[in-house]
Design an enzyme around this catalytic site. Structure first.
Site, short mmCIF file in Angstrom:
data_model
loop_
_atom_site.label_atom_id
_atom_site.label_comp_id
_atom_site.label_asym_id
_atom_site.label_seq_id
_atom_site.Cartn_x
_atom_site.Cartn_y
_atom_site.Cartn_z
N SER A 254 1.04 -0.66 0.20
CA SER A 254 0.26 -0.10 0.05
C SER A 254 0.87 1.08 0.33
O SER A 254 2.17 1.30 0.33
CB SER A 254 -1.09 0.11 1.55
OG SER A 254 -1.32 0.91 1.39
N ASP A 613 -7.32 19.47 -20.03
CA ASP A 613 -7.95 18.33 -19.25
C ASP A 613 -7.26 17.04 -18.72
O ASP A 613 -7.92 16.21 -17.74
CB ASP A 613 -9.81 17.91 -19.51
CG ASP A 613 -9.55 16.76 -20.64
OD1 ASP A 613 -8.10 16.58 -21.23
OD2 ASP A 613 -10.67 16.16 -21.35
N SER A 615 -4.54 17.90 -17.06
CA SER A 615 -3.76 18.40 -16.11
C SER A 615 -3.85 17.52 -13.86
O SER A 615 -5.43 17.75 -14.59
CB SER A 615 -3.69 20.01 -16.67
OG SER A 615 -3.12 20.51 -14.57
N THR A 618 -6.65 20.46 -13.20
CA THR A 618 -7.29 21.22 -13.25
C THR A 618 -8.27 19.90 -13.09
O THR A 618 -7.55 18.51 -13.10
CB THR A 618 -7.50 20.77 -14.72
OG1 THR A 618 -7.35 20.15 -15.22
CG2 THR A 618 -6.83 22.38 -15.46
#
Length: 681
Positions: A254, A613, A615, A618
């Site tokens: 994990s 979009d 990135s 954003t």
């Protein structure tokens, strides 16, 4: 030395209303986009072009058998016998924030609402396109290998299972996780950077099961940072340098390094059952190093990226030598394993144990099951018997000490619930052996497998092989624990579907592949039984796409909530539009961009795109309202160092319009925020 080609293509698929694949949480349904998902392809060919090996790492939960078969079918129709079962490895990064619905076996339909064609098609097309790009860009080049230790990025999430392994074996390792990253660097004949593949064992679950935004998690963030650095001046997802951060033996690993705590009381729940005094197992969750899941994703992703960058810069050991590949289909529910001269054991028909339903400290189960159950629960067993039928005595005995929750190997309606026919595959590039495994090997399982393959090569006169495990390849078969870990039945063991001897069977099979490659007898390997392809058109509980509607006196793309006039770096610019279902866009365009952040250039009186979009700064949120209405909110988390100036945010969508009862069209539209200023700090 070799001919090399690299390629990257979008495989995002629908970002709304499709369940995300990984946590098996039916409530975790896509509601927007944090970052795009990509397929990254690498082709290595001998200079005389007699042999090739293809390695693909895709930002998806895992490769399913249906996905692999469809990709290979498309490759065959395009390239004939060039790209085949044996020399194409498809690996998933194991992000838990990608769309599901691309499986043909019934078990996976429950959490992903069936087989969802738009989701499957997006991944198939993305993988094939990335291979096409790599194929078209083949050039002479060189390969270098390097390895190093990544710190502060993983913990073992089932440490009590790990402790069941023999002390003599554990004493050979300094840690209960594999901290080593192996990295393959690719440059062209002039020494220009082409790309890299890194293998490192950690679950991409920095984003937890409350997340609704499609994204590629910590591994994807590492790829993003490396590609942004090498493809200077390009937008995310553009540029020729390709950096894949691929999965390995991450079964019990994990990234949530703070470890497990009780969400309600704050005390540690690092105990063999991962339960809390109040609220039981459902309260026990592991936390990452950051102050929220986005922050944790960045921290872990950046750690991995920084180590890869260092290994890349310093890589000097060249990889040379022939290419080889071997593949077999195996009926994993019926493998006889010779443990020694007197002892033969068998694998079992697939089944999941009670602790499967407990989930893990990275994502707990829905009902209060606990990990480490070696006893069944009469209440759940009775419900199971009524709904799904009782497991046979043979299957019960074979899986001992696992108490069986779902006897998936004996469930065939409407199609089999789990695969019997599984791919085993091994490819060598000079001294590098890539072991393509169909699931999640735990730390110790992976060590045993690597060692066995290396020993086999040594024995047959091919010493000093670098052996890496590529995880989540070709077909998904859940987890593979060691025999000792299996005895305590935590989540990973309960999810070792072919019984206690699963690992021994794989070790025997992969040794066979290594032997065939080392002795040049691959042509004598039996192909094995072909996997079935079920005739499923589109079985899904995903709501059908209906006509989009707007509020009174508004139109698609109108601003409902405006940006402020001024921001500083590290603040969040936010704007809400009258929106439409993003699934319309996914079905309309392969490279659809939902948003752009643009900066005004006064010298040329024009706007320049600075973010898209893909990135990580954003975020695109879609909120479904009543009667076909919906809103889209776009956030731009303005990074430190953003150039002061005048900016705007644009939104691009498609709305569905009914022309008649049988015919609808999707119509593109856009919306633009007011301009806003970013001032210096």
């Amino acid at each position: 030395n070799y001919l090399l080609g690299v390629g990257r293509a979008d495989c995002t698929g629908p970002v709304a209303e499709i369940p995300l694949m990984g946590y098996a949480n039916p409530d975790q349904v896509g509601g927007g986009l944090l970052t795009r998902l990509y397929s990254r392809a690498f082709i290595v060919a001998e200079v005389d072009d007699s042999r090739r090996v293809v390695f693909v790492s895709a930002d998806i939960g895992m490769v399913s058998q249906r996905l692999r078969l469809e990709v290979l079918k498309k490759l065959k129709s395009k390239y004939g016998e060039l790209y085949r079962q044996d020399n194409v490895i498809l690996s998933g990064t194991h992000t838990h924030s990608g769309p599901g619905g691309y499986f043909q076996y019934t078990l996976f339909w429950f959490t992903s609402k069936g087989l969802i064609r738009p989701s499957l098609n997006a991944i198939v097309n993305g993988i094939v396109k990335s291979i096409d790009i790599a194929h078209q860009n083949m050039k002479r080049g060189r390969l270098f290998i390097n390895r190093g230790t990544v710190e502060n990025s993983q913990i073992n999430r089932s440490p009590f299972s790990y402790l069941e392994n023999p002390a003599s074996e554990r004493s050979r390792y300094s840690s209960n996780t594999d901290k080593e990253m192996v990295m393959l660097k690719m440059v062209d004949g002039n020494g220009q950077d082409l790309g890299l593949i890194s293998w490192f064992a950690v679950h991409p679950v920095s984003m937890n099961n409350t997340n609704r935004l499609v994204n590629s998690d910590n591994m994807g963030y590492a790829s993003y940072l490396f590609e942004q650095e090498k493809n200077k001046g390009m937008l995310p997802g553009e540029g020729s340098f390709v950096a894949a951060f691929a999965s390995s033996n991450l079964g019990d690993v994990s990234p949530n390094t703070k470890g497990p705590f009780c969400v309600n009381t704050g005390e540690s729940c690092n105990n063999p059952q991962s339960t809390c005094p109040i609220g039981g197992a459902t309260m026990c969750m592991a936390m990452g190093p950051g102050n929220d899941m986005f922050d944790s994703t960045r921290i872990i992703g950046q750690n991995i990226y920084l180590k890869a960058r260092e290994l890349y810069e310093e890589a000097s050991q060249e990889v040379t030598g022939p290419l080889r590949s071997a593949h077999q289909w195996v009926n994993m529910s019926d493998v006889s394993v010779e443990l020694n001269a007197t002892h033969t054991v068998k694998t079992c028909k697939p089944a999941l144990g009670h602790s499967f339903a407990a989930g893990t400290i990275d994502g707990v189960g829905a009902f209060n099951f606990t990990q480490g159950s070696v006893e069944g629960d009469p209440f759940w067993d009775e419900i199971r018997d009524q709904l799904l039928g009782q497991p046979s005595n043979e299957t019960k005995a074979c899986h001992k000490p696992k108490p069986i929750l779902f006897s998936t190997g004996e469930m065939t309606w409407p199609h089999p619930w789990h695969p019997d026919i599984v791919d085993v595959q091994l490819a060598t590039i000079g001294s590098l052996a890539i072991v393509a495994v169909p699931g999640e090997f735990t730390t110790m399982s992976g060590r045993r497998l690597r060692e066995a393959v290396k020993r086999e090569f040594d024995y047959h006169g091919t010493p000093r092989m670098d052996v890496v495990i590529a995880g989540l390849c070709n077909v998904y078969t859940h987890y593979i624990t060691t025999y000792e870990e299996y005895q305590v039945q935590r989540y990973e063991a309960a999810s070792t579907i072919y019984g206690p001897h699963t690992l021994s069977a794989y070790v025997q099979l992969y040794r066979g592949l290594a032997r065939a490659i080392a002795t040049n007898t691959v042509q004598d390997l039996p192909r094995g039984p072909e996997p079935p392809v079920f005739n499923i058109r589109n079985v899904t509980l995903v709501p059908p796409l209906t006509a989009d509607r707007v509020p009174a006196s508004k139109t698609f793309g109108d601003v409902l909530q405006e940006v402020r006039q001024q921001y500083r770096a590290r603040e969040v610019a936010e704007v809400t539009f009258v929106g439409a279902n993003p699934r319309n866009s996914a079905e309309n365009a392969t490279e659809h961009n939902f948003l752009m952040v643009e900066r005004y250039a006064s010298t040329s009186d024009s706007w320049h795109v600075v973010q898209n979009d893909a990135s990580w700064d954003t975020r695109f949120y879609w909120t479904k309202g009543l009667l076909g209405r919906s809103n889209v909110t776009i956030e731009w988390h303005i990074p430190h160092g953003t150039e002061p100036g005048v900016y705007r945010i644009r939104y691009f969508g498609h709305y569905k319009k009914k022309l008649s009862n049988s015919h609808a069209v999707s119509i593109p539209f856009e919306g633009t925020s007011s301009v806003f200023e970013i001032t210096a700090l």
